[in-house]
Design a protein around this motif. Structure first.
Motif, PDB file in Angstrom:
ATOM      1  N   TRP A   1       0.979  -0.934  -0.183  1.00 41.39           N
ATOM      2  CA  TRP A   1       0.219   0.457   0.059  1.00 41.39           C
ATOM      3  C   TRP A   1       0.900   1.518   0.102  1.00 41.39           C
ATOM      4  O   TRP A   1       2.244   1.383   0.675  1.00 41.39           O
ATOM      5  N   ASN A   2       0.134   2.315  -0.715  1.00 42.22           N
ATOM      6  CA  ASN A   2       0.896   3.226  -1.376  1.00 42.22           C
ATOM      7  C   ASN A   2       0.927   4.442   0.978  1.00 42.22           C
ATOM      8  O   ASN A   2      -0.165   3.970   1.930  1.00 42.22           O
ATOM      9  N   ARG A   3       1.908   4.671   1.548  1.00 46.27           N
ATOM     10  CA  ARG A   3       2.447   4.886   2.871  1.00 46.27           C
ATOM     11  C   ARG A   3       1.647   6.222   3.183  1.00 46.27           C
ATOM     12  O   ARG A   3       1.392   6.288   4.360  1.00 46.27           O
ATOM     13  N   ARG A   4       1.480   7.344   2.448  1.00 48.42           N
ATOM     14  CA  ARG A   4       1.358   8.774   2.099  1.00 48.42           C
ATOM     15  C   ARG A   4      -0.620   8.081   2.665  1.00 48.42           C
ATOM     16  O   ARG A   4      -1.248   8.731   2.998  1.00 48.42           O
ATOM     17  N   ASP A   5      -1.238   7.254   1.794  1.00 54.79           N
ATOM     18  CA  ASP A   5      -2.581   7.166   2.021  1.00 54.79           C
ATOM     19  C   ASP A   5      -2.471   6.056   3.316  1.00 54.79           C
ATOM     20  O   ASP A   5      -4.031   7.207   3.868  1.00 54.79           O
ATOM     21  N   VAL A   6      -1.691   5.386   3.732  1.00 56.15           N
ATOM     22  CA  VAL A   6      -2.294   4.793   4.472  1.00 56.15           C
ATOM     23  C   VAL A   6      -1.859   5.610   5.701  1.00 56.15           C
ATOM     24  O   VAL A   6      -3.151   5.564   6.910  1.00 56.15           O
ATOM     25  N   ALA A   7      -1.744   6.455   6.287  1.00 55.07           N
ATOM     26  CA  ALA A   7      -1.243   7.369   7.254  1.00 55.07           C
ATOM     27  C   ALA A   7      -2.427   8.366   7.085  1.00 55.07           C
ATOM     28  O   ALA A   7      -2.691   8.807   8.000  1.00 55.07           O
ATOM     29  N   ALA A   8      -2.953   8.792   5.727  1.00 58.09           N
ATOM     30  CA  ALA A   8      -4.252   9.389   5.747  1.00 58.09           C
ATOM     31  C   ALA A   8      -5.277   9.202   5.825  1.00 58.09           C
ATOM     32  O   ALA A   8      -6.264   9.557   6.809  1.00 58.09           O
ATOM     33  N   MET A   9      -4.942   8.014   6.096  1.00 58.11           N
ATOM     34  CA  MET A   9      -7.013   6.690   6.657  1.00 58.11           C
ATOM     35  C   MET A   9      -6.143   6.788   8.395  1.00 58.11           C
ATOM     36  O   MET A   9      -7.706   7.440   8.807  1.00 58.11           O
ATOM     37  N   VAL A  10      -5.389   6.827   8.535  1.00 59.64           N
ATOM     38  CA  VAL A  10      -5.146   6.976  10.336  1.00 59.64           C
ATOM     39  C   VAL A  10      -5.996   8.220  10.751  1.00 59.64           C
ATOM     40  O   VAL A  10      -6.175   7.711  12.116  1.00 59.64           O
ATOM     41  N   GLU A  11      -5.164   9.220  10.168  1.00 60.55           N
ATOM     42  CA  GLU A  11      -6.303  10.377  10.715  1.00 60.55           C
ATOM     43  C   GLU A  11      -7.257  10.085  10.851  1.00 60.55           C
ATOM     44  O   GLU A  11      -7.955  11.137  11.766  1.00 60.55           O
ATOM     45  N   ARG A  12      -7.968   9.930   9.607  1.00 60.76           N
ATOM     46  CA  ARG A  12      -9.432   9.656   9.743  1.00 60.76           C
ATOM     47  C   ARG A  12      -9.914   8.395  11.386  1.00 60.76           C
ATOM     48  O   ARG A  12     -11.187   8.975  11.358  1.00 60.76           O
ATOM     49  N   LEU A  13      -8.964   7.760  11.555  1.00 56.91           N
ATOM     50  CA  LEU A  13      -9.736   6.367  12.504  1.00 56.91           C
ATOM     51  C   LEU A  13      -9.734   7.815  13.486  1.00 56.91           C
ATOM     52  O   LEU A  13     -10.458   8.028  14.467  1.00 56.91           O
ATOM     53  N   ARG A  14      -8.330   8.683  13.613  1.00 62.53           N
ATOM     54  CA  ARG A  14      -7.857   9.486  14.887  1.00 62.53           C
ATOM     55  C   ARG A  14      -9.805  10.559  15.293  1.00 62.53           C
ATOM     56  O   ARG A  14     -10.275  11.110  16.100  1.00 62.53           O
ATOM     57  N   ALA A  15      -9.534  10.573  13.721  1.00 64.58           N
ATOM     58  CA  ALA A  15     -10.971  12.098  14.075  1.00 64.58           C
ATOM     59  C   ALA A  15     -12.370  11.634  14.354  1.00 64.58           C
ATOM     60  O   ALA A  15     -12.917  12.156  14.885  1.00 64.58           O
ATOM     61  N   GLY A  16     -12.460  10.180  13.124  1.00 64.60           N
ATOM     62  CA  GLY A  16     -14.112   9.192  13.746  1.00 64.60           C
ATOM     63  C   GLY A  16     -15.051  10.039  13.298  1.00 64.60           C
ATOM     64  O   GLY A  16     -14.493  10.854  12.150  1.00 64.60           O
ATOM     65  N   PRO A  17     -15.798  10.169  14.021  1.00 61.33           N
ATOM     66  CA  PRO A  17     -17.254  10.505  13.227  1.00 61.33           C
ATOM     67  C   PRO A  17     -17.516  11.919  13.666  1.00 61.33           C
ATOM     68  O   PRO A  17     -18.269  12.632  12.632  1.00 61.33           O
ATOM     69  N   ARG A  18     -16.408  12.979  13.766  1.00 62.64           N
ATOM     70  CA  ARG A  18     -16.771  14.222  13.990  1.00 62.64           C
ATOM     71  C   ARG A  18     -16.087  15.125  12.707  1.00 62.64           C
ATOM     72  O   ARG A  18     -16.184  15.759  12.291  1.00 62.64           O
ATOM     73  N   ILE A  19     -15.625  13.944  11.377  1.00 61.15           N
ATOM     74  CA  ILE A  19     -15.904  14.032   9.997  1.00 61.15           C
ATOM     75  C   ILE A  19     -16.737  14.251   9.669  1.00 61.15           C
ATOM     76  O   ILE A  19     -16.818  15.596   9.222  1.00 61.15           O
ATOM     77  N   ASN A  20     -17.712  13.803   9.767  1.00 57.00           N
ATOM     78  CA  ASN A  20     -18.808  13.354   8.627  1.00 57.00           C
ATOM     79  C   ASN A  20     -19.247  14.446   9.890  1.00 57.00           C
ATOM     80  O   ASN A  20     -20.746  15.352   8.639  1.00 57.00           O
ATOM     81  N   ALA A  21     -19.421  14.980  11.105  1.00 53.46           N
ATOM     82  CA  ALA A  21     -19.754  16.208  11.565  1.00 53.46           C
ATOM     83  C   ALA A  21     -20.092  17.420  10.731  1.00 53.46           C
ATOM     84  O   ALA A  21     -20.413  18.182  10.672  1.00 53.46           O
ATOM     85  N   GLU A  22     -18.155  17.001  10.367  1.00 56.62           N
ATOM     86  CA  GLU A  22     -17.931  18.527  10.597  1.00 56.62           C
ATOM     87  C   GLU A  22     -18.296  19.090   9.385  1.00 56.62           C
ATOM     88  O   GLU A  22     -18.549  20.525   8.979  1.00 56.62           O
TER      89      GLU A  22
END
Length: 465
Positions: A343-364
């Motif tokens: 896997w592309n490491r940069r994209d994996v890192a971005a996915m981890v940031e989404r994991l940390r943000a959780g459902p708050r991203i959808n709410a924003e």
């Protein structure tokens, strides 16, 4: 006349022998009633659990599920820090053949990120064909870590190392390195135990979005069978739940990961709506089964930590569980050799940031605009399209004054999206602004976050995932 009828309705229970339609209807009715008084009964239940834990019954029962964390001491979270800040739990589904002829392997890997104070969680599924660096072994499929740790427990972790604990430890080390995020705890369950747990729960209510057909589902005796699970709202037993979670023929490993996450959410919701914490006999049976099938490094032998876990289990709504997966639609594949996926490491890192943000991203619901500060025509538009393909909400791109350095500015307070976008692009903290700096351009109409592209841009930003 009315009061006795209401009393009779309250005493109705969900029978595993009833039809799926009857059980779903009853669960729906119970769900509507329970939401109204969940907070009241939750306090009563918590007091009961406190009493049980104080008496030693519950504590002694679940303490048998605790397994040692064999990783280096620096990776273990101190007990006094438990559940006061976000933490991660690596969930492992372990496949053990009855005769042991094919060894032991982790068939399911999901990293859970739990935010205890905000009462939400997020799940990230990792495909088992993912190539990762396993400590002491090098690049291998990520699910090799468990079997290797299991088979070489004493070599890796000392003469007294338990094989299951060693497999979990090596997998946790591998996942932590692959995702670049600490793995605080591990919980593993064998598939036979999972099936029995669901049956003792009386089945799980799940809304299957479309039919599952697998003509080559593997059986315990090394044969194959044809399985079919229809679409629609239904109650499924342990055997069907396991098939729903494990089937991959006729779909893909990525679709299977999505089904596993759906099933986890369904189990949590069923536990809540069935009022498991209100039924001492059922709770005892489930904990007894868990003691047989589940091993975890969570500090459940600490009564205070156990009470915190019980509170979390009662108060995290399944609607506040965000689900993510590493998949080709959102993470680029660098190479695919046979069934091995890099896997592309940069994209994996971005996915981890989404994991940390959780459902708050959808709410924003943050809107992002890309402004081109370079002489490269169409660059902002290409980057904007790539961000849209990565599930960011973008506005039409535009040009701005020429600049040397790329910066990211949050104009309206969207911290979760800002963190995810910064991680996706790999921008350092010095180029990310939670509020407009003094020399920031005026806020574009309708934009929450603005990406100002400078001469130092990364060409990979314009590549669609």
């Amino acid at each position: 006349m009315e009061r006795p009828r209401r009393t009779e309705q309250k005493q109705r229970r969900i029978s595993p022998q009833g039809s799926a339609r009857e059980r779903v209807a009853l669960l729906r009715a119970q769900r509507r009633r329970r939401w109204r008084w969940l907070w009241v009964t939750g306090g009563i239940v918590l007091l009961l659990l406190l009493a049980l834990a104080g008496a030693g019954w519950l504590w002694q029962t679940v303490a048998g599920m605790r397994q040692p964390d064999l990783r280096p001491a620096g990776t273990v979270v101190p007990t006094n820090a438990v559940f006061r800040q976000p933490f991660t739990v690596l969930l492992l589904g372990v496949d053990r053949r009855p005769d042991g002829s094919e060894g032991v392997r982790s068939d399911t890997l999901i990293l859970a990120y739990v935010h205890p104070t905000e009462r939400w969680a997020s799940l990230l599924s990792i495909p088992r064909d993912t190539v990762a660096t396993i400590p002491g072994l090098g690049e291998q499929k990520i699910n090799v870590a468990y079997s290797y740790g299991y088979q070489h427990a004493t070599e890796l972790y000392g003469a007294d190392a338990d094989p299951a604990a060693a497999g979990a430890a090596l997998t946790a080390e591998t996942v932590a390195q692959f995702l670049n995020i600490p793995v605080d705890y591990v919980a593993q369950i064998d598939f036979a135990g999972f099936e029995r747990f669901i049956d003792k729960l009386g089945g799980v209510v799940i809304d299957v979005p479309y039919p599952v057909l697998d003509s080559s589902f593997p059986t315990a005796d090394y044969g194959y069978e044809r399985i079919f699970i229809p679409a629609g709202l239904q109650v499924i037993n342990g055997e069907t739940a396991l098939k729903y979670a494990r089937s991959r023929h006729g779909s893909s490993d990525f679709e299977r990961a999505r089904r596993q996450q759906m099933l986890l959410r369904a189990v949590l919701e069923t536990v809540r709506t069935r009022g498991v914490f209100e039924q001492a006999s059922l709770l005892t049976a489930l904990i007894d089964e868990a003691r047989r099938s589940v091993k975890t490094t969570l500090p459940i032998d600490d009564p205070a930590a156990l009470r915190e876990l019980m509170t979390l289990a009662q108060t995290i709504d399944s609607q506040r569980i965000a689900t993510f997966s590493i998949n080709p639609r959102e993470v680029a594949i660098v190479a695919e050799i046979g069934s091995d996926i890099y896997w592309n490491r940069r994209d994996v890192a971005a996915m981890v940031e989404r994991l940390r943000a959780g459902p708050r991203i959808n709410a924003e619901q943050a809107r992002i605009q890309v402004l081109n500060g370079t002489p490269v025509n169409g660059l902002a538009a290409r980057i904007s399209r790539a961000l849209a393909n990565a599930n960011f909400q973008t506005l039409p791109a535009a040009n701005t004054d020429r600049r040397e350095t790329t910066i990211l500015i949050d104009y309206t307070g969207k911290p979760a999206t800002l963190a995810r976008l910064a991680g996706h692009l790999g921008l350092p903290a010095s180029q990310v602004f939670a509020s407009p700096p003094d020399d920031a351009p005026p806020q574009p109409l309708g934009a929450d976050i603005v990406l100002l592209i400078g001469q130092d841009y990364d060409p990979a930003w314009a590549m669609a995932p």
